[in-house]
Scaffold this motif. Sequence first.
Motif, PDB file in Angstrom:
ATOM      1  N   LEU A  87      -3.841  -5.687   5.572  1.00 44.69           N
ATOM      2  CA  LEU A  87      -3.186  -5.971   6.851  1.00 44.69           C
ATOM      3  C   LEU A  87      -2.119  -4.941   7.221  1.00 44.69           C
ATOM      4  O   LEU A  87      -1.394  -5.132   8.194  1.00 44.69           O
ATOM      5  N   GLN A  88      -2.028  -3.859   6.462  1.00 49.72           N
ATOM      6  CA  GLN A  88      -1.036  -2.832   6.795  1.00 49.72           C
ATOM      7  C   GLN A  88      -1.303  -2.275   8.180  1.00 49.72           C
ATOM      8  O   GLN A  88      -2.441  -1.977   8.553  1.00 49.72           O
ATOM      9  N   ARG A  89      -0.252  -2.165   8.971  1.00 47.45           N
ATOM     10  CA  ARG A  89      -0.368  -1.682  10.332  1.00 47.45           C
ATOM     11  C   ARG A  89      -0.437  -0.144  10.352  1.00 47.45           C
ATOM     12  O   ARG A  89      -0.049   0.511   9.370  1.00 47.45           O
ATOM     13  N   GLY A  93       8.594  -5.990   3.491  1.00 45.62           N
ATOM     14  CA  GLY A  93       9.294  -6.160   2.217  1.00 45.62           C
ATOM     15  C   GLY A  93       8.530  -7.053   1.258  1.00 45.62           C
ATOM     16  O   GLY A  93       8.417  -6.757   0.061  1.00 45.62           O
ATOM     17  N   LEU A  94       7.979  -8.151   1.774  1.00 42.38           N
ATOM     18  CA  LEU A  94       7.269  -9.094   0.905  1.00 42.38           C
ATOM     19  C   LEU A  94       6.046  -8.448   0.278  1.00 42.38           C
ATOM     20  O   LEU A  94       5.810  -8.587  -0.935  1.00 42.38           O
ATOM     21  N   VAL A  95       5.256  -7.731   1.069  1.00 42.38           N
ATOM     22  CA  VAL A  95       4.048  -7.105   0.522  1.00 42.38           C
ATOM     23  C   VAL A  95       4.403  -6.064  -0.541  1.00 42.38           C
ATOM     24  O   VAL A  95       3.760  -6.001  -1.599  1.00 42.38           O
ATOM     25  N   ILE A  96       5.433  -5.275  -0.290  1.00 39.33           N
ATOM     26  CA  ILE A  96       5.808  -4.250  -1.273  1.00 39.33           C
ATOM     27  C   ILE A  96       6.277  -4.899  -2.568  1.00 39.33           C
ATOM     28  O   ILE A  96       5.858  -4.506  -3.667  1.00 39.33           O
ATOM     29  N   VAL A  97       7.116  -5.910  -2.478  1.00 34.45           N
ATOM     30  CA  VAL A  97       7.627  -6.569  -3.690  1.00 34.45           C
ATOM     31  C   VAL A  97       6.487  -7.212  -4.470  1.00 34.45           C
ATOM     32  O   VAL A  97       6.371  -7.046  -5.697  1.00 34.45           O
ATOM     33  N   PRO A 124      -0.109   5.334  -2.123  1.00 31.01           N
ATOM     34  CA  PRO A 124       0.103   5.795  -0.746  1.00 31.01           C
ATOM     35  C   PRO A 124       0.445   4.679   0.234  1.00 31.01           C
ATOM     36  O   PRO A 124       1.239   4.886   1.160  1.00 31.01           O
ATOM     37  N   ARG A 125      -0.132   3.490   0.031  1.00 31.26           N
ATOM     38  CA  ARG A 125       0.156   2.380   0.942  1.00 31.26           C
ATOM     39  C   ARG A 125       1.603   1.929   0.807  1.00 31.26           C
ATOM     40  O   ARG A 125       2.276   1.653   1.807  1.00 31.26           O
ATOM     41  N   LEU A 126       2.100   1.870  -0.431  1.00 34.77           N
ATOM     42  CA  LEU A 126       3.495   1.464  -0.623  1.00 34.77           C
ATOM     43  C   LEU A 126       4.449   2.562  -0.155  1.00 34.77           C
ATOM     44  O   LEU A 126       5.517   2.262   0.402  1.00 34.77           O
ATOM     45  N   LYS A 127       4.082   3.802  -0.358  1.00 31.31           N
ATOM     46  CA  LYS A 127       4.941   4.897   0.114  1.00 31.31           C
ATOM     47  C   LYS A 127       5.080   4.859   1.633  1.00 31.31           C
ATOM     48  O   LYS A 127       6.162   5.085   2.171  1.00 31.31           O
ATOM     49  N   ARG A 128       3.990   4.532   2.327  1.00 31.06           N
ATOM     50  CA  ARG A 128       4.071   4.408   3.784  1.00 31.06           C
ATOM     51  C   ARG A 128       4.932   3.202   4.173  1.00 31.06           C
ATOM     52  O   ARG A 128       5.665   3.242   5.165  1.00 31.06           O
ATOM     53  N   GLY A 129       4.820   2.122   3.400  1.00 28.00           N
ATOM     54  CA  GLY A 129       5.655   0.949   3.665  1.00 28.00           C
ATOM     55  C   GLY A 129       7.123   1.240   3.460  1.00 28.00           C
ATOM     56  O   GLY A 129       7.978   0.825   4.252  1.00 28.00           O
ATOM     57  N   VAL A 130       7.449   1.962   2.384  1.00 26.59           N
ATOM     58  CA  VAL A 130       8.833   2.347   2.132  1.00 26.59           C
ATOM     59  C   VAL A 130       9.346   3.232   3.254  1.00 26.59           C
ATOM     60  O   VAL A 130      10.481   3.078   3.735  1.00 26.59           O
ATOM     61  N   GLU A 131       8.509   4.162   3.708  1.00 31.84           N
ATOM     62  CA  GLU A 131       8.917   5.035   4.804  1.00 31.84           C
ATOM     63  C   GLU A 131       9.184   4.221   6.065  1.00 31.84           C
ATOM     64  O   GLU A 131      10.121   4.515   6.817  1.00 31.84           O
ATOM     65  N   TRP A 132       8.367   3.189   6.306  1.00 35.03           N
ATOM     66  CA  TRP A 132       8.623   2.329   7.469  1.00 35.03           C
ATOM     67  C   TRP A 132      10.001   1.683   7.347  1.00 35.03           C
ATOM     68  O   TRP A 132      10.769   1.644   8.309  1.00 35.03           O
ATOM     69  N   LEU A 133      10.328   1.168   6.167  1.00 33.30           N
ATOM     70  CA  LEU A 133      11.634   0.532   5.973  1.00 33.30           C
ATOM     71  C   LEU A 133      12.769   1.530   6.176  1.00 33.30           C
ATOM     72  O   LEU A 133      13.779   1.218   6.814  1.00 33.30           O
ATOM     73  N   LEU A 172      15.074  -5.411  -1.621  1.00 33.48           N
ATOM     74  CA  LEU A 172      14.318  -5.627  -2.854  1.00 33.48           C
ATOM     75  C   LEU A 172      13.118  -4.687  -2.939  1.00 33.48           C
ATOM     76  O   LEU A 172      12.782  -4.182  -4.018  1.00 33.48           O
ATOM     77  N   ALA A 173      12.450  -4.464  -1.798  1.00 33.88           N
ATOM     78  CA  ALA A 173      11.307  -3.560  -1.783  1.00 33.88           C
ATOM     79  C   ALA A 173      11.736  -2.136  -2.131  1.00 33.88           C
ATOM     80  O   ALA A 173      11.073  -1.449  -2.932  1.00 33.88           O
ATOM     81  N   LEU A 174      12.825  -1.674  -1.538  1.00 38.92           N
ATOM     82  CA  LEU A 174      13.332  -0.338  -1.850  1.00 38.92           C
ATOM     83  C   LEU A 174      13.753  -0.252  -3.312  1.00 38.92           C
ATOM     84  O   LEU A 174      13.558   0.777  -3.971  1.00 38.92           O
ATOM     85  N   GLN A 175      14.305  -1.328  -3.826  1.00 39.43           N
ATOM     86  CA  GLN A 175      14.694  -1.357  -5.238  1.00 39.43           C
ATOM     87  C   GLN A 175      13.451  -1.314  -6.131  1.00 39.43           C
ATOM     88  O   GLN A 175      13.416  -0.593  -7.131  1.00 39.43           O
TER      89      GLN A 175
END
Length: 363
Positions: A252-254, A290-294, A306-315, A348-351
């Motif tokens: 479901l990643q946008r 945040g929830l998906v990354i954690v 790569p999916r989490l790196k893109r999520g972190v970049e979004w945050l 928490l996701a960034l951590q």
Amino acid sequence: MTTKQQAAAVFFGFLSCFVASVAHAQGIVTLQSVPAEREPITADEPLTEQFSAKQAAIYLDRAALTWQKEKKCVTCHTNMPYLFARPALASIQQDSGEVREFFEQYPKVRWKNKAPSERQGFWTIVVAAALTFNDVQTTGKLSPVAREVLDLMWTVQREDGGWVWPDCDYAPMEIDDHYGVTLAALTVGIAPDGYADTEAARAGLVKLRHYLEHDPPKSLHHRAMIAWCSLRIDGIADDEQRARTLQQLLALQRPDGGWSTSGFLSDWKGLQRDDGEPLDVQTSDAYGTGLVIVISRELGVPADDPRLKRGVEWLLTHQRESGKWFTRSPVNDAGNLISNTGSALAVLALQSCGTLPGWPLGR
């Protein structure tokens, strides 16, 4: 009032003012320094030009302490997740410690003469979760006060294995009992010092598993919480079920790299927005991202995926000027208070991915 009492009152008044003045000088946000009423959370607040961990800490402090000052209660959307996440920012911005003290007042003061009944079972979960997560993030040991509340939590568990939980139509946290049950299981699972193996916990978990078996998840958000808590509490979900849920979440990643909270609710039959609008599954937000990354990190996805790196970049690129991250109330107009949970989940996701220090869950 006796002379001694008057002297004591003057002394403690002076001490309180002195502590407040020192905190002010150090730039620490305190109960005294925050507004008496919470500030609106709106989608039109500008994005910050650069991610600021310090500003995130200041926002979390202000949001939690203002809620405490205005409402004088603990809640699952603001000061509970605050205690989950705030230690990740402790080396950047000192906090006043007043939120932790407030939570500790529940068993020490508020419940001393009248403990919660089954009808107020949710209070014990919120307080236990906040104190336990905070213990994990700070000392790594289960504090006596957290253990006391965890033990109390089982005494107000219903026979069906659930707890009474607020149903304010505030999805996904305050809409049905299922969230409270999985939050309780998650808290017991991460509790240090082998708490899950105590006699009280083992008996309560038998009933909790019974509840989840007879109250199947209605949405992907339910399944996500089950996947998370089942990592440490067996008999709730197996490896195959966790892997399937993880795949559904990641899918479901946008396009912009984030996730939408409403995307986790769109399979809930009969769930509708009160204003008649469709669920907004297109807009990324902090809670969903945040929830998906954690959960992904907890389920073994590496931080350099790569999916989490893109999520972190979004945050990192969607923090607002106040320090918060915005999340729209998915179903009912709840003042977008889910933004406070989303901001904590963002931290928490960034951590969990190493952008902030000290991810304590070890997965």
